[in-house]
Design an enzyme around this catalytic site. Structure first.
Site, PDB file in Angstrom:
ATOM      1  N   LYS A 191       0.854  -1.193   0.000  1.00 35.39           N
ATOM      2  CA  LYS A 191       0.000   0.000   0.000  1.00 35.39           C
ATOM      3  C   LYS A 191       0.885   1.237   0.000  1.00 35.39           C
ATOM      4  O   LYS A 191       1.557   1.530   0.990  1.00 35.39           O
ATOM      5  CB  LYS A 191      -0.897   0.031   1.240  1.00 35.39           C
ATOM      6  N   CYS A 301      13.143  11.221   7.116  1.00 30.46           N
ATOM      7  CA  CYS A 301      13.134  10.700   8.489  1.00 30.46           C
ATOM      8  C   CYS A 301      14.463  10.950   9.189  1.00 30.46           C
ATOM      9  O   CYS A 301      14.503  11.071  10.396  1.00 30.46           O
ATOM     10  CB  CYS A 301      12.808   9.216   8.461  1.00 30.46           C
ATOM     11  N   GLU A 398       8.873  15.462  15.783  1.00 32.97           N
ATOM     12  CA  GLU A 398       9.325  15.439  14.400  1.00 32.97           C
ATOM     13  C   GLU A 398       8.452  16.397  13.575  1.00 32.97           C
ATOM     14  O   GLU A 398       7.247  16.175  13.444  1.00 32.97           O
ATOM     15  CB  GLU A 398       9.182  14.016  13.859  1.00 32.97           C
TER      16      GLU A 398
HETATM   17  P1  NAD Z   1       2.179   7.788   8.481  1.00 28.14           P
HETATM   18  O1  NAD Z   1       2.540   6.861   9.576  1.00 28.14           O
HETATM   19  O2  NAD Z   1       1.043   8.708   8.687  1.00 28.14           O
HETATM   20  O3  NAD Z   1       1.832   6.979   7.142  1.00 28.14           O
HETATM   21  C1  NAD Z   1       2.718   6.035   6.591  1.00 28.14           C
HETATM   22  C2  NAD Z   1       1.914   4.960   5.927  1.00 28.14           C
HETATM   23  O4  NAD Z   1       1.131   4.299   6.913  1.00 28.14           O
HETATM   24  C3  NAD Z   1       0.940   5.471   4.870  1.00 28.14           C
HETATM   25  O5  NAD Z   1       0.893   4.553   3.806  1.00 28.14           O
HETATM   26  C4  NAD Z   1      -0.381   5.487   5.623  1.00 28.14           C
HETATM   27  O6  NAD Z   1      -1.504   5.342   4.784  1.00 28.14           O
HETATM   28  C5  NAD Z   1      -0.227   4.270   6.520  1.00 28.14           C
HETATM   29  N1  NAD Z   1      -1.071   4.278   7.715  1.00 28.14           N
HETATM   30  C6  NAD Z   1      -1.561   5.346   8.379  1.00 28.14           C
HETATM   31  N2  NAD Z   1      -2.326   4.927   9.418  1.00 28.14           N
HETATM   32  C7  NAD Z   1      -2.301   3.584   9.406  1.00 28.14           C
HETATM   33  C8  NAD Z   1      -2.879   2.579  10.227  1.00 28.14           C
HETATM   34  N3  NAD Z   1      -3.652   2.886  11.276  1.00 28.14           N
HETATM   35  N4  NAD Z   1      -2.636   1.293   9.934  1.00 28.14           N
HETATM   36  C9  NAD Z   1      -1.844   0.954   8.893  1.00 28.14           C
HETATM   37  N5  NAD Z   1      -1.294   1.856   8.071  1.00 28.14           N
HETATM   38  C10 NAD Z   1      -1.500   3.161   8.326  1.00 28.14           C
HETATM   39  O7  NAD Z   1       3.506   8.558   8.136  1.00 28.14           O
HETATM   40  P2  NAD Z   1       3.688   9.638   7.009  1.00 28.14           P
HETATM   41  O8  NAD Z   1       3.213  10.915   7.562  1.00 28.14           O
HETATM   42  O9  NAD Z   1       3.135   9.152   5.735  1.00 28.14           O
HETATM   43  O10 NAD Z   1       5.254   9.626   6.820  1.00 28.14           O
HETATM   44  C11 NAD Z   1       6.073  10.383   7.567  1.00 28.14           C
HETATM   45  C12 NAD Z   1       6.653   9.556   8.694  1.00 28.14           C
HETATM   46  O11 NAD Z   1       7.387   8.456   8.166  1.00 28.14           O
HETATM   47  C13 NAD Z   1       7.642  10.341   9.502  1.00 28.14           C
HETATM   48  O12 NAD Z   1       7.442  10.056  10.855  1.00 28.14           O
HETATM   49  C14 NAD Z   1       8.984   9.812   9.033  1.00 28.14           C
HETATM   50  O13 NAD Z   1      10.029   9.950   9.925  1.00 28.14           O
HETATM   51  C15 NAD Z   1       8.664   8.386   8.783  1.00 28.14           C
HETATM   52  N6  NAD Z   1       9.659   7.797   7.883  1.00 28.14           N
HETATM   53  C16 NAD Z   1      10.552   6.916   8.408  1.00 28.14           C
HETATM   54  C17 NAD Z   1      11.543   6.379   7.585  1.00 28.14           C
HETATM   55  C18 NAD Z   1      12.537   5.404   8.124  1.00 28.14           C
HETATM   56  O14 NAD Z   1      13.174   4.736   7.326  1.00 28.14           O
HETATM   57  N7  NAD Z   1      12.689   5.273   9.421  1.00 28.14           N
HETATM   58  C19 NAD Z   1      11.600   6.740   6.245  1.00 28.14           C
HETATM   59  C20 NAD Z   1      10.659   7.636   5.754  1.00 28.14           C
HETATM   60  C21 NAD Z   1       9.684   8.159   6.590  1.00 28.14           C
END
Ligand code: NAD
Length: 494
Positions: A191, A301, A398
């Protein structure tokens, strides 16, 4: 898929797409509910396309296809070298379509077109080729037991994998998840983030051309609380690999625990510090700190969102970093002169601006930026706060935007304490010419990555992941391959 056709063949440099479908069992299909959502161009705030939305029923259909492909299909049974050939073909197709891919991530996510084309696309191909190279080197072991037994182990694919990815690196995230799982012989449902679904669907199209069998890869855009939740709680998914926020990671782990106890791998958020010591080359340190927070408009991130500078050079550093931030070019990410495009979504734009307001209210000094950078599009000025105290929200949460929190430190112990005063532990940086300082800090800092005199420098064979609330499990390297494998021990009397 594109303008009513089932593929993206008609792309010109900037693609025109009206609507998309889900990719399930090797076909582009409508969602069961017929629901769609809009994806928006952050440069213009205009709708690019209607995206077919996966709901729970679609997740079930996709998982069924992946399960059948796993239980009965050729992919897990194929020699690794055969899987590798198909993955290499896919890598070639990604390379050949580099401009289209880069354009998709730019219109969908506001990313710099040049960076996507010259860095993200080659990286995607490299990831595919790296894991293709590993696909025929997966093997178990033979054990010498104290009994009359011949015991050996098999390394088997873990099964059907659910991948959930964020919007900040749609291309690299896609392949960092999919490629090792494919090499291991898994089948999968992925997804993409609802903000940036376009390139993932294009990869689905290319995967079919490359020869990935039907059902092995299913791409289902949708919302996290619906499709994402259905993946993490699904009884027929054997493992989940997630990248995203810590808050969502917690929900995913909970859902996995309450369903079939599937293993999860969580790559989560960060609030990464960079420690700049008195002996640093000042101009290089300024460049590094700025690139560390402004690259990809701060939506990384591992961003250096907390900058700690030793007191001997602090004043000079502050002056120079502000001067340089004022010259940073914000604008249309297709323009090669531009260094920073728009934030990915309105929600992200609003969130960053509200953190900036919070920073002002809690007493940090706004040195530069702090406002939208244009009337249209989600552009934000490079922003620097000074006198940031560790207990301030802008030092702890963050922000995921172009907002630097700058402060001073005295000694190496002080620097380490400040760097570690965060719930996160993803990345960290040290700027010094002194090897003793670099070694001491490296050993004391609680983070999965330490960059000494550099930022964002890693390669596909280096494991990547966090300490503390930045998650667990690693992407990249052979460590990632192993999360898609499980060990079966086999014993026979001799
Ligand atoms: P997010 O957690 O809101 O969403 C990420 C993904 O999770 C999306 O596909 C979203 O649809 C899905 N999602 C949201 N709620 C969910 C649920 N209840 N159950 C299952 N899936 C769900 O994060 P974001 O805002 O899209 O991305 C930014 C975040 O990602 C930041 O915190 C960033 O640091 C992190 N990030 C981490 C890395 C890493 O490698 N550690 C890399 C990139 C981004």
């Amino acid at each position: 898929l594109c303008n009513g056709h089932t593929h993206f063949e008609s792309f010109v440099k900037i693609p025109t797409i009206k609507f998309t479908k889900l990719f399930i069992n090797g076909q582009f299909v409508d969602s069961v509910s017929g629901k769609t959502f809009e994806t928006v161009d952050p440069r213009t705030e205009e709708v690019i396309a209607e995206i077919a939305e996966a709901t729970k029923e679609d997740v079930d259909i996709a998982v069924k296809a992946a399960r059948e492909a796993f239980d009965f299909g050729p992919w897990p049974r194929m020699p690794g070298a055969e899987r590798a050939k198909i993955m290499v073909k896919w890598a070639e197709l990604v390379e050949q379509n580099g401009e289209e891919i880069a354009a998709l991530d730019t219109i969908d996510g506001g990313k710099l077109f040049g960076w996507c084309k010259d860095v993200d696309v080659p990286e995607a191909s490299k990831i595919l080729r790296y894991y293709a190279g590993a696909a025929d080197k997966i093997h178990g072991d033979v054990f010498k037991t104290s009994r009359d037994l011949h015991v050996y182990s098999l390394m088997e694919p873990i099964g059907v994998v659910g991948h959930i990815i964020p919007w900040n690196f749609p291309t690299i995230m896609f392949f960092a998840k999919v490629a090792p799982a494919l090499a291991a012989g898994c089948t999968m449902v992925i997804k993409p983030a609802e903000q940036t679904p376009l390139s993932s669907l294009f990869y689905a199209h290319l995967s079919k051309l490359a020869g990935i069998p039907d059902g092995v890869l299913n791409v289902i855009p949708g919302f996290g609380s619906i499709a994402g939740a259905a993946i993490s709680s699904h009884m027929n998914i054997d493992a989940v690999s997630f990248t995203g926020s810590t808050e969502t990671g917690r929900k995913i782990m909970q859902a996995a625990a309450l369903s079939n106890l599937k293993p999860v791998s969580l790559e989560l958020g960060g609030k990464s510090p960079v420690l700049i010591f008195d002996d640093a080359d000042l101009d290089k340190a300024v460049d590094l700190a700025l690139f560390g927070i402004l690259h990809n408009k701060g939506e990384i991130c591992v961003s250096f969102s907390r900058v700690f500078v030793q007191e001997g050079i602090y004043d000079e550093f502050e002056k120079k970093v502000v001067e340089k931030a004022k010259t940073w070019v914000v604008g249309d990410p297709f323009d090669p002169k531009v260094q920073q495009g728009p934030q990915t979504s309105k929600a992200q734009f609003d969130k960053i601006l509200s953190f900036i307001e919070h920073g002002k209210r809690e007493g940090a000094t706004l040195l530069t930026g702090g406002k939208p950078a244009s009337n249209k599009g989600y552009y934000i000025e490079p922003t620097i706060f000074a006198h940031v105290k560790e207990d301030m929200l802008i030092a702890q949460e963050e922000i995921f935007g172009p907002v630097m929190a700058l402060s001073k430190f005295k000694t190496i112990e002080d620097a380490i304490e400040k760097a570690n005063s965060s719930k996160y532990g993803l990345a960290s940086g040290i700027v010094t010419k002194n090897l003793d300082i670099a070694n001491t800090v490296t050993r004391s800092i609680r983070a999965g990555i330490v960059w000494i005199n550099c930022f964002f420098a890693f390669d596909i064979d280096c494991p990547f992941g966090g300490y503390k609330m930045s998650g667990f499990g690693r992407d990249y390297g052979l460590e990632a391959l192993h999360k898609y494998l499980q060990v079966k021990s086999v014993a026979t009397p001799i």
